[in-house]
Design a protein around this motif. Structure first.
Motif, PDB file in Angstrom:
ATOM      1  N   PRO A   1       0.807  -1.154   0.118  1.00  0.00           N
ATOM      2  CA  PRO A   1       0.041  -0.174   0.049  1.00  0.00           C
ATOM      3  C   PRO A   1       0.801   1.256  -0.003  1.00  0.00           C
ATOM      4  CG  PRO A   1       0.096  -0.762   2.280  1.00  0.00           C
ATOM      5  CD  PRO A   1       0.892  -1.726   1.243  1.00  0.00           C
ATOM      6  N   VAL A   2       0.023   2.403  -0.265  1.00  0.00           N
ATOM      7  CA  VAL A   2       0.910   3.623   0.007  1.00  0.00           C
ATOM      8  C   VAL A   2       0.562   3.820   1.509  1.00  0.00           C
ATOM      9  CG1 VAL A   2       0.667   4.495  -2.359  1.00  0.00           C
ATOM     10  CG2 VAL A   2      -1.185   4.971  -0.601  1.00  0.00           C
ATOM     11  N   VAL A   3       1.467   5.049   1.867  1.00  0.00           N
ATOM     12  CA  VAL A   3       1.489   5.069   3.190  1.00  0.00           C
ATOM     13  C   VAL A   3       0.432   5.467   4.337  1.00  0.00           C
ATOM     14  CG1 VAL A   3       2.112   7.441   3.390  1.00  0.00           C
ATOM     15  CG2 VAL A   3       3.140   5.874   5.251  1.00  0.00           C
ATOM     16  N   ASN A   4      -0.532   6.344   3.761  1.00  0.00           N
ATOM     17  CA  ASN A   4      -1.794   6.670   4.493  1.00  0.00           C
ATOM     18  C   ASN A   4      -3.008   7.477   3.687  1.00  0.00           C
ATOM     19  OD1 ASN A   4      -1.053   9.466   3.633  1.00  0.00           O
ATOM     20  ND2 ASN A   4       0.005   9.688   5.488  1.00  0.00           N
ATOM     21  N   ALA A   5      -4.082   7.592   4.320  1.00  0.00           N
ATOM     22  CA  ALA A   5      -5.295   7.938   3.536  1.00  0.00           C
ATOM     23  C   ALA A   5      -5.193   9.163   2.819  1.00  0.00           C
ATOM     24  CB  ALA A   5      -6.387   8.264   4.585  1.00  0.00           C
ATOM     25  N   THR A   6      -4.155  10.310   3.145  1.00  0.00           N
ATOM     26  CA  THR A   6      -4.140  11.548   2.519  1.00  0.00           C
ATOM     27  C   THR A   6      -3.318  11.280   1.369  1.00  0.00           C
ATOM     28  OG1 THR A   6      -4.111  12.498   4.810  1.00  0.00           O
ATOM     29  CG2 THR A   6      -3.018  13.804   2.836  1.00  0.00           C
ATOM     30  N   GLN A   7      -2.204  10.294   1.245  1.00  0.00           N
ATOM     31  CA  GLN A   7      -1.718  10.054  -0.030  1.00  0.00           C
ATOM     32  C   GLN A   7      -2.226   9.274  -0.932  1.00  0.00           C
ATOM     33  OE1 GLN A   7       1.463  12.371   0.683  1.00  0.00           O
ATOM     34  NE2 GLN A   7       1.946  10.597  -0.848  1.00  0.00           N
ATOM     35  N   TRP A   8      -3.051   8.195  -0.372  1.00  0.00           N
ATOM     36  CA  TRP A   8      -3.979   7.576  -1.364  1.00  0.00           C
ATOM     37  C   TRP A   8      -4.983   8.413  -2.070  1.00  0.00           C
ATOM     38  CZ3 TRP A   8      -9.009   6.413  -2.281  1.00  0.00           C
ATOM     39  CH2 TRP A   8      -9.424   5.197  -2.789  1.00  0.00           C
ATOM     40  N   GLY A   9      -5.614   9.377  -1.098  1.00  0.00           N
ATOM     41  CA  GLY A   9      -6.462  10.277  -1.688  1.00  0.00           C
ATOM     42  C   GLY A   9      -6.133  11.087  -2.849  1.00  0.00           C
ATOM     43  N   LYS A  10      -4.694  11.862  -2.621  1.00  0.00           N
ATOM     44  CA  LYS A  10      -3.856  12.553  -3.548  1.00  0.00           C
ATOM     45  C   LYS A  10      -3.536  11.883  -4.802  1.00  0.00           C
ATOM     46  CE  LYS A  10       0.635  14.777  -4.226  1.00  0.00           C
ATOM     47  NZ  LYS A  10       1.961  14.810  -3.980  1.00  0.00           N
ATOM     48  N   ILE A  11      -3.375  10.875  -4.707  1.00  0.00           N
ATOM     49  CA  ILE A  11      -2.945   9.822  -6.054  1.00  0.00           C
ATOM     50  C   ILE A  11      -4.180   9.596  -6.606  1.00  0.00           C
ATOM     51  CG2 ILE A  11      -2.001   7.495  -6.712  1.00  0.00           C
ATOM     52  CD1 ILE A  11      -0.270   7.583  -4.025  1.00  0.00           C
ATOM     53  N   GLN A  12      -5.460   9.422  -5.917  1.00  0.00           N
ATOM     54  CA  GLN A  12      -6.629   9.047  -6.604  1.00  0.00           C
ATOM     55  C   GLN A  12      -6.845  10.196  -7.407  1.00  0.00           C
ATOM     56  OE1 GLN A  12      -7.983   5.821  -6.936  1.00  0.00           O
ATOM     57  NE2 GLN A  12      -6.085   5.533  -5.814  1.00  0.00           N
ATOM     58  N   ASP A  13      -6.869  11.474  -7.032  1.00  0.00           N
ATOM     59  CA  ASP A  13      -7.180  12.596  -7.474  1.00  0.00           C
ATOM     60  C   ASP A  13      -6.310  13.100  -8.728  1.00  0.00           C
ATOM     61  OD1 ASP A  13      -9.082  13.126  -5.672  1.00  0.00           O
ATOM     62  OD2 ASP A  13      -7.729  14.356  -4.376  1.00  0.00           O
ATOM     63  N   LEU A  14      -5.143  12.603  -8.687  1.00  0.00           N
ATOM     64  CA  LEU A  14      -4.155  13.059  -9.758  1.00  0.00           C
ATOM     65  C   LEU A  14      -4.187  11.953 -10.888  1.00  0.00           C
ATOM     66  CD1 LEU A  14      -0.947  14.030  -7.956  1.00  0.00           C
ATOM     67  CD2 LEU A  14      -2.043  15.423  -9.508  1.00  0.00           C
ATOM     68  N   ILE A  15      -4.651  10.750 -10.780  1.00  0.00           N
ATOM     69  CA  ILE A  15      -5.126   9.751 -11.749  1.00  0.00           C
ATOM     70  C   ILE A  15      -6.253  10.099 -12.282  1.00  0.00           C
ATOM     71  CG2 ILE A  15      -5.947   7.318 -12.048  1.00  0.00           C
ATOM     72  CD1 ILE A  15      -4.216   6.543  -9.867  1.00  0.00           C
TER      73      ILE A  15
ATOM     74  N   ASN B   1     -10.628  -4.471  -0.338  1.00  0.00           N
ATOM     75  CA  ASN B   1     -11.602  -3.424  -0.313  1.00  0.00           C
ATOM     76  C   ASN B   1     -11.045  -2.738   1.082  1.00  0.00           C
ATOM     77  OD1 ASN B   1     -11.863  -5.238   1.916  1.00  0.00           O
ATOM     78  ND2 ASN B   1     -13.951  -5.894   1.142  1.00  0.00           N
ATOM     79  N   LYS B   2      -9.921  -2.876   1.665  1.00  0.00           N
ATOM     80  CA  LYS B   2      -9.367  -2.194   2.690  1.00  0.00           C
ATOM     81  C   LYS B   2      -7.989  -1.825   2.686  1.00  0.00           C
ATOM     82  CE  LYS B   2     -10.442  -1.551   7.685  1.00  0.00           C
ATOM     83  NZ  LYS B   2     -10.855  -2.252   8.919  1.00  0.00           N
ATOM     84  N   GLY B   3      -7.286  -0.851   3.324  1.00  0.00           N
ATOM     85  CA  GLY B   3      -6.107  -0.677   2.980  1.00  0.00           C
ATOM     86  C   GLY B   3      -5.817   0.382   1.897  1.00  0.00           C
ATOM     87  N   PHE B   4      -4.684   0.918   2.006  1.00  0.00           N
ATOM     88  CA  PHE B   4      -4.351   2.068   0.913  1.00  0.00           C
ATOM     89  C   PHE B   4      -3.602   1.663  -0.206  1.00  0.00           C
ATOM     90  CE2 PHE B   4      -4.124   3.919   5.396  1.00  0.00           C
ATOM     91  CZ  PHE B   4      -5.361   4.524   5.608  1.00  0.00           C
ATOM     92  N   PHE B   5      -4.374   0.806  -0.858  1.00  0.00           N
ATOM     93  CA  PHE B   5      -3.560   0.123  -2.077  1.00  0.00           C
ATOM     94  C   PHE B   5      -4.023   0.849  -3.281  1.00  0.00           C
ATOM     95  CE2 PHE B   5      -4.137  -3.229   1.183  1.00  0.00           C
ATOM     96  CZ  PHE B   5      -3.027  -3.932   1.033  1.00  0.00           C
ATOM     97  N   VAL B   6      -3.304   0.983  -4.066  1.00  0.00           N
ATOM     98  CA  VAL B   6      -3.320   1.932  -5.496  1.00  0.00           C
ATOM     99  C   VAL B   6      -2.961   0.818  -6.716  1.00  0.00           C
ATOM    100  CG1 VAL B   6      -2.445   3.791  -6.883  1.00  0.00           C
ATOM    101  CG2 VAL B   6      -2.720   3.980  -4.398  1.00  0.00           C
ATOM    102  N   LYS B   7      -3.782   1.027  -7.659  1.00  0.00           N
ATOM    103  CA  LYS B   7      -3.347   0.245  -9.013  1.00  0.00           C
ATOM    104  C   LYS B   7      -2.299   0.602  -9.701  1.00  0.00           C
ATOM    105  CE  LYS B   7      -8.573  -0.686  -9.842  1.00  0.00           C
ATOM    106  NZ  LYS B   7      -9.741   0.011 -10.723  1.00  0.00           N
ATOM    107  N   PRO B   8      -1.289  -0.428  -9.973  1.00  0.00           N
ATOM    108  CA  PRO B   8      -0.190   0.245 -10.819  1.00  0.00           C
ATOM    109  C   PRO B   8      -0.805   0.829 -12.070  1.00  0.00           C
ATOM    110  CG  PRO B   8       0.153  -2.024  -9.959  1.00  0.00           C
ATOM    111  CD  PRO B   8      -1.163  -1.729  -9.741  1.00  0.00           C
ATOM    112  N   THR B   9      -0.392   2.068 -12.464  1.00  0.00           N
ATOM    113  CA  THR B   9      -0.997   2.785 -13.462  1.00  0.00           C
ATOM    114  C   THR B   9      -0.126   3.363 -14.557  1.00  0.00           C
ATOM    115  OG1 THR B   9      -2.851   3.472 -11.874  1.00  0.00           O
ATOM    116  CG2 THR B   9      -2.751   5.078 -13.845  1.00  0.00           C
TER     117      THR B   9
END
Length: 479
Positions: A323-337, A359-367
């Motif tokens: 995963p990435v480190v936290n909810a803030t980083q996860w949200g930022k990455i989602q917004d930029l994708i 469905n839980k954890g700060f996981f991001v799809k390799p994009t």
């Protein structure tokens, strides 16, 4: 639940003067895994006072004694590698194999390189044959605040600590509150190695609290910071009133220039490098510039490689992305994708949301995005996640111009079998580091950037020099 509320000040673990509880979140589960204390002004001041009191004796101690302590620390560090890896993996999300093989082993490498560099370092040198009675003396900057990030925690702690020790500086470490457990283990190792009280101190806290107090403290002579460019700018401003030395290792937006004559593994190598540590590396090659002749094939290869990367919990063994480190980083990455999609880049794999089955954890799809232009947001901003932008180019001159068209200047990469071209381009790229054809930089090579990627260098003799002041003495008597 792990409870680690104390700080390491003046050679002992002490309770906070003004602490407040902070939960450390396991990014694989989104659940708390530890509780620490975040310090306040009084805690930061106590640590600085201890470092200031220890400075006169430490900076005048023989270099051989400091090197011997560093060698002892290296022994202690090696004996606790698995403990360090487990803590790092749990708190910042590095898969356990990556934590074992890369995260904590970076500390072994840096401490070893500092020991080797220190043994050949001359702290007193003649100015030159033209004036034999002039001496150049290198002496410790003084009390140093070391402010380190969560993404490669042991890498950054040892890069700063090792150089400061050799130079004769005393220090206060403020690790990231996202990954404090490995830093507290490191503090215990320093204690067990026998460093004198006050030479090394640790206070947990956030940037707005302890970080701000340290960077503006009148008794701190230098700040060595690794983190975002935004935070580095704020630290520089806060440090300005006390005119202290500020070393900054900041963000990046690395360009990876792949020419038509690149070797057949160049694209795969670039994708895997980008996705390593879930894309959370300041030197990640996040902009892949590909010569038009091989562009379509490169996009196809990059998409295939990225789509085969599996994603899973950090505690799970094997080669996968955590995963990435936290909810803030996860949200930022989602917004930029989403921004990349909205601005017209072609999404070839990945995208928004969690990978299937998670469905839980700060996981991001390799994009991977193709048909990106260098003015798109995803090509301008540091995403700090597993997102690759592929941009076509026609000529060498165009590639160099686009690579340099960024506010950042940390690491760039060149892939070509034409040695004259790679050398020529390396001279033109405006970055602190250039890596050619997948060749890693050697032991003790300086790490650091230009422009908004920061200033100063870390590693080996270059890193030691950053923690030293230069004193010019004339009329030196023969001894």
């Amino acid at each position: 639940m792990i409870e680690k509320r104390q700080f390491y000040i003046n050679g002992q673990w002490v309770d906070p003067v003004a602490g407040r509880d902070h939960q450390v979140i396991d990014p694989s589960t989104e659940e708390p895994c530890a509780v620490i204390s975040l310090g306040g002004d009084a805690d930061a001041h106590a640590a600085v006072a201890a470092a200031r009191a220890a400075l006169p004796g430490w900076m005048t101690s023989p270099a051989a004694e400091r090197i011997a302590l560093l060698e002892k620390l290296l022994e202690v560090y090696k004996s606790r590698l698995e403990e360090l890896a487990q803590a790092t993996s749990m708190e910042m999300g590095a898969p356990i194999d990556l934590a074992r093989q890369q995260q904590v082993m970076a500390g072994v490498s840096h401490l070893t390189n500092f020991i080797n560099a220190a043994k050949g370092f001359s702290f007193e040198r003649p100015l030159g044959d033209h004036d034999p009675n002039d001496r150049i003396i290198f002496e410790a900057v003084g009390v140093c605040a070391l402010i380190t990030p969560w993404n490669w925690p042991e890498n950054q702690i040892t890069l700063k600590f090792g150089a400061a020790v050799v130079a004769g500086c005393t220090m206060v470490l403020k690790p990231s509150e996202e990954s404090p457990l490995n830093a507290m283990l490191f503090a215990q190792m320093v204690h067990d190695a026998g460093f004198p009280p006050g030479v090394f101190n640790l206070v947990n806290g956030d940037g707005a609290g302890v970080g701000t107090r340290l960077s503006g403290h009148p008794d701190v002579d230098m700040v060595s910071f690794t983190g975002s460019t935004r935070a580095g700018s704020a630290i520089s401003k806060n440090a300005a009133d006390t005119v202290k030395k500020v070393h900054l290792e900041l963000g990046g937006k690395g360009a990876n220039l792949i020419f038509a004559d690149a070797d057949e593994t160049a694209v795969k190598r670039g994708v895997l490098h980008m996705m390593n540590n879930s894309g959370q590396s300041c030197n990640a090659p996040s902009r892949m510039f590909v010569q038009r002749d091989i562009y379509d094939a490169a996009v196809e290869t990059a998409t295939e490689i990225a789509s085969k990367i599996t994603v899973g919990p950090a505690a799970q063994e094997g080669r996968h992305m955590g995963p990435v480190v936290n909810a803030t980083q996860w949200g930022k990455i989602q917004d930029l994708i989403q921004k990349g999609i909205d601005e017209g880049a072609r999404l070839t794999t990945g995208g928004t949301g969690r990978p299937d089955g998670l469905n839980k954890g700060f996981f991001v799809k390799p994009t991977v995005f193709a048909d990106v232009t260098n003015d798109m947001t995803i090509a301008r901003e540091e995403i700090f996640g597993p997102v690759l932008s592929i941009i076509p180019f026609e000529t060498e001159e165009e590639a160099v111009a686009m690579a340099n068209d960024t506010v950042y200047g940390l690491t760039n990469y060149i892939q070509s079998t034409d040695g004259a071209r790679t050398n020529r381009i390396a001279r033109q790229l405006r970055s602190g580091m250039v890596e050619i054809n997948g060749k890693s930089r050697g032991a003790g090579s300086p790490f650091g950037g230009m422009k908004r990627s920061g200033n100063g260098r870390e590693g080996g003799a270059y890193g030691i020099e950053d923690f030293l002041e230069i004193k010019a003495v004339s009329g030196w008597a023969a001894e």
